[in-house]
Design a protein around this motif. Structure first.
Motif, PDB file in Angstrom:
ATOM      1  N   ALA A  55       2.428  -3.509  81.409  1.00  0.00           N
ATOM      2  CA  ALA A  55       2.063  -2.067  81.898  1.00  0.00           C
ATOM      3  C   ALA A  55       2.507  -2.061  83.008  1.00  0.00           C
ATOM      4  CB  ALA A  55       0.648  -2.280  81.968  1.00  0.00           C
ATOM      5  N   ASP A  56       2.471  -2.689  84.402  1.00  0.00           N
ATOM      6  CA  ASP A  56       2.998  -2.026  85.530  1.00  0.00           C
ATOM      7  C   ASP A  56       3.597  -1.859  85.333  1.00  0.00           C
ATOM      8  OD1 ASP A  56      -0.176  -3.051  86.902  1.00  0.00           O
ATOM      9  OD2 ASP A  56       0.438  -4.686  86.488  1.00  0.00           O
ATOM     10  N   ALA A  57       4.797  -1.910  84.697  1.00  0.00           N
ATOM     11  CA  ALA A  57       6.359  -2.079  84.620  1.00  0.00           C
ATOM     12  C   ALA A  57       6.264  -0.308  84.111  1.00  0.00           C
ATOM     13  CB  ALA A  57       7.155  -3.095  83.942  1.00  0.00           C
ATOM     14  N   THR A  58       5.587   0.079  83.572  1.00  0.00           N
ATOM     15  CA  THR A  58       5.250   1.193  82.539  1.00  0.00           C
ATOM     16  C   THR A  58       5.146   2.253  83.912  1.00  0.00           C
ATOM     17  OG1 THR A  58       5.578   0.527  80.417  1.00  0.00           O
ATOM     18  CG2 THR A  58       5.234   2.490  80.554  1.00  0.00           C
ATOM     19  N   ALA A  59       3.928   1.916  84.036  1.00  0.00           N
ATOM     20  CA  ALA A  59       3.161   3.099  85.167  1.00  0.00           C
ATOM     21  C   ALA A  59       4.073   3.255  86.185  1.00  0.00           C
ATOM     22  CB  ALA A  59       2.029   2.522  85.271  1.00  0.00           C
ATOM     23  N   HIS A  60       3.977   1.950  86.741  1.00  0.00           N
ATOM     24  CA  HIS A  60       5.173   2.316  88.053  1.00  0.00           C
ATOM     25  C   HIS A  60       6.494   2.782  87.793  1.00  0.00           C
ATOM     26  CE1 HIS A  60       6.134   2.045  92.106  1.00  0.00           C
ATOM     27  NE2 HIS A  60       7.377   1.592  91.637  1.00  0.00           N
ATOM     28  N   GLY A  61       7.403   3.250  86.915  1.00  0.00           N
ATOM     29  CA  GLY A  61       8.279   3.031  86.697  1.00  0.00           C
ATOM     30  C   GLY A  61       7.932   4.634  86.215  1.00  0.00           C
ATOM     31  N   PHE A  62       6.795   5.954  86.223  1.00  0.00           N
ATOM     32  CA  PHE A  62       6.418   6.733  85.874  1.00  0.00           C
ATOM     33  C   PHE A  62       6.095   7.399  86.923  1.00  0.00           C
ATOM     34  CE2 PHE A  62       6.985   6.366  81.207  1.00  0.00           C
ATOM     35  CZ  PHE A  62       7.104   7.814  80.524  1.00  0.00           C
ATOM     36  N   ILE A  63       5.282   6.964  87.825  1.00  0.00           N
ATOM     37  CA  ILE A  63       4.598   7.217  89.357  1.00  0.00           C
ATOM     38  C   ILE A  63       6.304   7.447  90.071  1.00  0.00           C
ATOM     39  CG2 ILE A  63       3.550   6.503  90.735  1.00  0.00           C
ATOM     40  CD1 ILE A  63       1.477   5.279  88.990  1.00  0.00           C
ATOM     41  N   LEU A  64       6.828   6.246  89.927  1.00  0.00           N
ATOM     42  CA  LEU A  64       8.183   6.410  91.166  1.00  0.00           C
ATOM     43  C   LEU A  64       8.880   7.975  90.686  1.00  0.00           C
ATOM     44  CD1 LEU A  64       9.824   5.266  93.119  1.00  0.00           C
ATOM     45  CD2 LEU A  64      10.353   4.252  91.607  1.00  0.00           C
ATOM     46  N   SER A  90      15.818   7.136  86.035  1.00  0.00           N
ATOM     47  CA  SER A  90      14.720   6.970  84.267  1.00  0.00           C
ATOM     48  C   SER A  90      13.397   6.600  84.575  1.00  0.00           C
ATOM     49  CB  SER A  90      15.824   6.787  83.670  1.00  0.00           C
ATOM     50  OG  SER A  90      15.066   6.603  82.165  1.00  0.00           O
ATOM     51  N   PRO A  91      13.003   6.863  84.503  1.00  0.00           N
ATOM     52  CA  PRO A  91      10.855   6.178  83.825  1.00  0.00           C
ATOM     53  C   PRO A  91      11.492   4.135  83.094  1.00  0.00           C
ATOM     54  CG  PRO A  91      11.142   7.889  82.662  1.00  0.00           C
ATOM     55  CD  PRO A  91      11.354   8.246  83.490  1.00  0.00           C
ATOM     56  N   PHE A  92      12.131   4.689  82.429  1.00  0.00           N
ATOM     57  CA  PHE A  92      12.459   3.660  81.289  1.00  0.00           C
ATOM     58  C   PHE A  92      13.289   2.380  81.795  1.00  0.00           C
ATOM     59  CE2 PHE A  92      11.492   6.857  78.449  1.00  0.00           C
ATOM     60  CZ  PHE A  92      10.022   7.021  77.749  1.00  0.00           C
ATOM     61  N   CYS A  93      14.836   2.874  82.077  1.00  0.00           N
ATOM     62  CA  CYS A  93      15.244   2.650  83.452  1.00  0.00           C
ATOM     63  C   CYS A  93      14.472   1.300  84.574  1.00  0.00           C
ATOM     64  CB  CYS A  93      16.618   3.016  83.698  1.00  0.00           C
ATOM     65  SG  CYS A  93      17.619   3.740  82.864  1.00  0.00           S
ATOM     66  N   ILE A  94      13.635   2.469  84.987  1.00  0.00           N
ATOM     67  CA  ILE A  94      12.620   1.923  85.888  1.00  0.00           C
ATOM     68  C   ILE A  94      12.010   0.717  84.907  1.00  0.00           C
ATOM     69  CG2 ILE A  94      11.045   1.656  88.247  1.00  0.00           C
ATOM     70  CD1 ILE A  94      12.300   4.799  88.415  1.00  0.00           C
ATOM     71  N   LYS A  95      11.582   1.310  84.446  1.00  0.00           N
ATOM     72  CA  LYS A  95      10.197  -0.051  83.887  1.00  0.00           C
ATOM     73  C   LYS A  95      10.775  -1.402  83.437  1.00  0.00           C
ATOM     74  CE  LYS A  95       8.564  -0.495  79.075  1.00  0.00           C
ATOM     75  NZ  LYS A  95       8.295  -0.089  77.695  1.00  0.00           N
ATOM     76  N   LEU A  96      12.544  -1.078  82.600  1.00  0.00           N
ATOM     77  CA  LEU A  96      12.855  -2.115  81.971  1.00  0.00           C
ATOM     78  C   LEU A  96      13.451  -2.773  83.116  1.00  0.00           C
ATOM     79  CD1 LEU A  96      14.160  -3.807  79.419  1.00  0.00           C
ATOM     80  CD2 LEU A  96      15.621  -2.462  79.898  1.00  0.00           C
ATOM     81  N   GLU A  97      13.935  -2.797  84.150  1.00  0.00           N
ATOM     82  CA  GLU A  97      14.156  -3.431  85.383  1.00  0.00           C
ATOM     83  C   GLU A  97      12.515  -4.463  86.469  1.00  0.00           C
ATOM     84  OE1 GLU A  97      17.287  -3.521  89.435  1.00  0.00           O
ATOM     85  OE2 GLU A  97      16.357  -1.638  88.773  1.00  0.00           O
ATOM     86  N   LEU A  98      11.753  -3.677  86.344  1.00  0.00           N
ATOM     87  CA  LEU A  98      10.415  -4.417  86.896  1.00  0.00           C
ATOM     88  C   LEU A  98      10.520  -5.768  86.008  1.00  0.00           C
ATOM     89  CD1 LEU A  98       8.893  -1.534  87.987  1.00  0.00           C
ATOM     90  CD2 LEU A  98       9.155  -2.795  89.624  1.00  0.00           C
ATOM     91  N   TYR A  99      10.371  -5.447  84.563  1.00  0.00           N
ATOM     92  CA  TYR A  99      10.249  -5.800  83.817  1.00  0.00           C
ATOM     93  C   TYR A  99      10.790  -7.603  84.001  1.00  0.00           C
ATOM     94  CZ  TYR A  99       8.825  -9.478  79.864  1.00  0.00           C
ATOM     95  OH  TYR A  99       8.323 -10.373  78.888  1.00  0.00           O
TER      96      TYR A  99
END
Length: 238
Positions: A189-198, A17-26
């Protein structure tokens, strides 16, 4: 300690999930300690979605609301140095990816036959028979109705991918030759972007979005830079 509830990993990625990746990155960016807890039942989340967190007895859903909570409670450890203009740019990046790119990702995974085959194997192969044969097509039909209701599903394949390409082109232009989207340091914003690119590049699912990103020199350099900084084992594996 913050408890982070998210889906089981898939495809050797931190999360499908891009949203799970985003939150963990944050959480990584903010230096906040957390415990990962696998939860695949979206009904367990307070918003009927995953990820969600439990923090000192408080349960909070939705990645955006969770980050707002973390900033309020622990201070803005990630975005505090941004200018008003950078905050605005970051907000627009989040909204584009959340409200537009997400639906293209959903289309790639569930409406494209090769995407559906990969998702079915990764998400449902552990189910007992006959559930593993019954549930995936039911989910797929439900998501097709959702895409029709949202609007993207009313377009043909070429048009859908043209929208996705435009969004990735926008991201590439905003990144330019900077190391991160808003400057020299990663931000939310990088957390969000990387979640989607990944989520497009990482899974073994060939589609035009994956191909477009792989041809973008600055987005791929950014992808590797983020992996090296936050997921070094993933960077080495790829």
């Amino acid at each position: 300690m913050i408890e982070l509830y998210q889906f089981s990993p898939a495809w050797d990625l931190p999360n499908p999930s891009p949203f799970c990746i985003k939150l963990e990155l944050y959480l990584k960016m903010a230096g906040l300690p957390y415990e990962l807890i696998t939860q695949n039942d979206t009904r367990k989340g307070p918003k009927g979605k995953i990820p969600f967190i439990r923090d000192a007895g408080q349960t909070i859903g939705d990645s955006e609301l969770i980050i707002q909570h973390l900033k309020t409670k622990y201070g803005d450890r990630v975005d505090s140095s941004l200018t008003a203009d950078q905050h605005a740019r970051g907000h627009l990046i989040d909204r584009m990816l959340h409200d537009s790119t997400y639906w293209v990702l959903l289309y790639c995974r569930w409406m494209e036959d090769n995407g559906y085959a990969a998702v079915r194997e990764a998400f449902f192969s552990g189910m007992s028979w006959p559930l593993r044969t019954i549930v995936p097509p039911l989910v797929r039909r439900g998501l097709k109705r959702t895409l029709m209701g949202q609007g993207l599903g009313r377009h043909d394949r070429e048009q859908i991918f043209s929208f996705g390409f435009a969004q990735m082109e926008t991201l590439s232009v905003l990144l330019g030759d900077k190391p991160y989207l808003l400057g020299d340091l990663p931000c939310s914003a990088d957390a969000t972007a990387h979640g989607f690119i990944l989520s497009f590049v990482g899974p073994p699912i060939d589609n035009p979005m994956r191909e477009w990103i792989r041809r973008s020199a600055n987005l791929m350099a950014y992808y590797q830079r983020m992996n090296q900084r936050f997921y070094p084992s993933l960077a080495q594996a790829r």
